[in-house]
Design an enzyme around this catalytic site. Structure first.
Site, PDB file in Angstrom:
ATOM      1  N   TYR A 150       0.834  -1.202   0.000  1.00  0.00           N
ATOM      2  CA  TYR A 150       0.000   0.000   0.000  1.00  0.00           C
ATOM      3  C   TYR A 150       0.878   1.266   0.000  1.00  0.00           C
ATOM      4  CZ  TYR A 150      -3.084   3.721   1.605  1.00  0.00           C
ATOM      5  OH  TYR A 150      -3.755   4.919   1.724  1.00  0.00           O
ATOM      6  N   ARG A 157       1.443   6.921  -6.782  1.00  0.00           N
ATOM      7  CA  ARG A 157       0.268   7.773  -7.010  1.00  0.00           C
ATOM      8  C   ARG A 157       0.586   9.228  -6.695  1.00  0.00           C
ATOM      9  NH1 ARG A 157      -5.154   6.820  -3.454  1.00  0.00           N
ATOM     10  NH2 ARG A 157      -3.586   6.914  -1.810  1.00  0.00           N
ATOM     11  N   TYR A 210      -0.408  13.152   6.195  1.00  0.00           N
ATOM     12  CA  TYR A 210       0.020  12.121   7.151  1.00  0.00           C
ATOM     13  C   TYR A 210       1.541  12.170   7.273  1.00  0.00           C
ATOM     14  CZ  TYR A 210      -4.446   9.417   7.125  1.00  0.00           C
ATOM     15  OH  TYR A 210      -5.741   8.990   7.263  1.00  0.00           O
ATOM     16  N   ARG A 223     -10.958  13.888   1.836  1.00  0.00           N
ATOM     17  CA  ARG A 223     -11.931  13.102   2.626  1.00  0.00           C
ATOM     18  C   ARG A 223     -13.291  13.051   1.949  1.00  0.00           C
ATOM     19  NH1 ARG A 223      -8.920  10.023   5.895  1.00  0.00           N
ATOM     20  NH2 ARG A 223      -7.335  11.307   6.892  1.00  0.00           N
ATOM     21  N   GLU A 329     -14.165  -0.276   6.938  1.00  0.00           N
ATOM     22  CA  GLU A 329     -14.083   1.010   6.255  1.00  0.00           C
ATOM     23  C   GLU A 329     -15.374   1.178   5.446  1.00  0.00           C
ATOM     24  OE1 GLU A 329     -10.250   2.132   4.503  1.00  0.00           O
ATOM     25  OE2 GLU A 329     -11.334   2.772   2.705  1.00  0.00           O
TER      26      GLU A 329
HETATM   27  C1  3EB Z   1      -7.393   6.475   5.815  1.00  0.00           C
HETATM   28  O1  3EB Z   1      -8.196   7.321   6.198  1.00  0.00           O
HETATM   29  C2  3EB Z   1      -7.947   5.110   5.567  1.00  0.00           C
HETATM   30  O2  3EB Z   1      -5.292   5.492  -0.195  1.00  0.00           O
HETATM   31  O3  3EB Z   1      -6.909   6.113  -1.499  1.00  0.00           O
HETATM   32  C3  3EB Z   1      -9.205   5.682   2.890  1.00  0.00           C
HETATM   33  C4  3EB Z   1      -9.571   6.247   1.661  1.00  0.00           C
HETATM   34  C5  3EB Z   1      -7.935   5.147   3.033  1.00  0.00           C
HETATM   35  C6  3EB Z   1      -8.677   6.253   0.594  1.00  0.00           C
HETATM   36  C7  3EB Z   1      -6.473   5.780  -0.398  1.00  0.00           C
HETATM   37  C8  3EB Z   1      -7.046   5.168   1.955  1.00  0.00           C
HETATM   38  C9  3EB Z   1      -7.415   5.723   0.747  1.00  0.00           C
HETATM   39  O4  3EB Z   1      -6.197   6.699   5.669  1.00  0.00           O
HETATM   40  C10 3EB Z   1      -7.523   4.512   4.318  1.00  0.00           C
END
Ligand code: 3EB
Length: 337
Positions: A150, A157, A210, A223, A329
């Protein structure tokens, strides 16, 4: 004055293979062994491997502004398979997706395929992405370098968006989830005029911020995205999990569910500050991902009770989630008017 219509794409789920795909832009099938991409009669068909029974996700256009040029939506779809990218468009909306065969390391190949996808959509006149999905085989496994796949994916990406000049605050809403086998399947919804308005959750750090401990490059997504029209406003909620700030919270399913639900509700509430019509929404669909199949029906019942909507439009998928400790999720499409 002539008002011009605006559309977005909405999903419709079924157990059966959709019969009438005359106006469908794409059908994504989850479940079964096949990992294929094809284009037939103007419709992109993407088959993703996974546990059976299979589910079909059919993408059609819906008007959010009913303009006097509405017949544009009835325009004939144009579709094709170019450079391994299946695409289908009409009027102001486009669907595009690709399959990347599995690789020992993902980032370089992901970067190239993402760049090709963005280039193709721009060339067709659909340069604005408002929603994307990313499905990875063995998402939590390490690659040859000992980096989680991942994180390896996120690196490619992120580099692609950067190289193509997509700024962090213009990233689309997205989902990143595991597949039972195979490489990487990506699909996107793009628009001719707008990528909508991005919404971040004040309880969560934007994913693109992050810290390094989650990988060389941060995940590239918003989001949520709002696509607003004169008659309807659609909120696309990204895959949402039990994360506060940047940290995973809760160990049990019940704890994670509670935080996740609050995250989705907070996102909707935040969107309402800019779009009051989202104050009271209909749940158009949910996509529920559980790491363990046994949790599926419990979560689905809870989600339907909290967010409303129909069971048929809220399918459950058994999949690995991008952090090993996450059990659930959920993504959503809400419509306000
Ligand atoms: C998170 O909030 C959970 O890598 O495209 C959620 C939505 C998550 C999209 C992505 C990853 C992705 O980090 C994981």
């Amino acid at each position: 004055m002539l008002s011009s219509s605006r559309h977005v794409m909405l999903p419709c789920y079924s157990h059966e293979r959709p019969k009438n795909t005359q106006k469908a832009f794409a059908v994504v099938r989850y479940g079964g062994e096949e990992a294929t991409l094809s284009v037939e009669d103007g419709c992109v068909w993407m088959y993703l491997p996974g546990p059976k029974p299979a589910r079909y996700e059919c993408w059609r256009a819906a008007a959010i502004t009913f303009g006097e040029d509405e017949k544009r939506a009835e325009d004939e779809r144009h579709a094709g398979l170019d450079d391994g990218i299946g695409w289908s468009c009409a009027g102001d909306v486009l669907f595009a997706g690709f399959w990347l065969d599995d690789q020992p390391e993902l980032s370089e190949a992901v970067k190239r395929r993402y760049e090709a996808l963005i280039t193709l959509c721009r060339a067709k006149g659909f340069g604005h992405f408002y929603r994307m999905w990313n499905y990875l085989g063995a998402i939590n496994a390490d690659n040859a370098q000992g980096e989680e796949r991942y994180r390896d994916f996120c690196c490619g990406r992120s580099q692609a968006f950067e190289a193509m000049g997509v700024s962090l605050t213009d990233l689309p809403a997205a989902t990143g989830i595991g597949l039972s086998t195979g490489g990487v399947a990506v699909y996107a919804l793009a628009h001719r005029e707008t990528s909508g308005v991005n919404i971040e959750n004040p309880r969560q750090l934007p994913a693109y911020r992050y810290p390094r401990r989650y990988g060389r490059r941060s995940p590239s997504f918003a989001r949520g995205t709002v696509m607003a029209g004169a008659q309807q406003t659609v909120l696309y909620v990204s895959g949402t999990a039990s994360i506060i700030g940047h940290e995973t919270v809760g160990q049990t399913l019940a704890e994670q569910q509670a935080v996740m639900v609050e995250n989705i509700q907070t996102l909707q509430k935040t969107a309402t500050e800019h779009f009051p019509e989202l104050d009271s929404v209909t749940c158009q669909s949910l996509k529920i991902y559980v790491r363990h199949g046994k949790d599926g029906s419990l979560i689905q019942r809870a989600m339907l009770k909290i967010f409303g909507g129909m069971a048929e439009q809220s399918p459950v998928f058994i999949a690995d989630i991008c952090r090993k400790e996450l059990l659930v999720e959920v993504e959503a499409v809400f419509i306000g008017q």
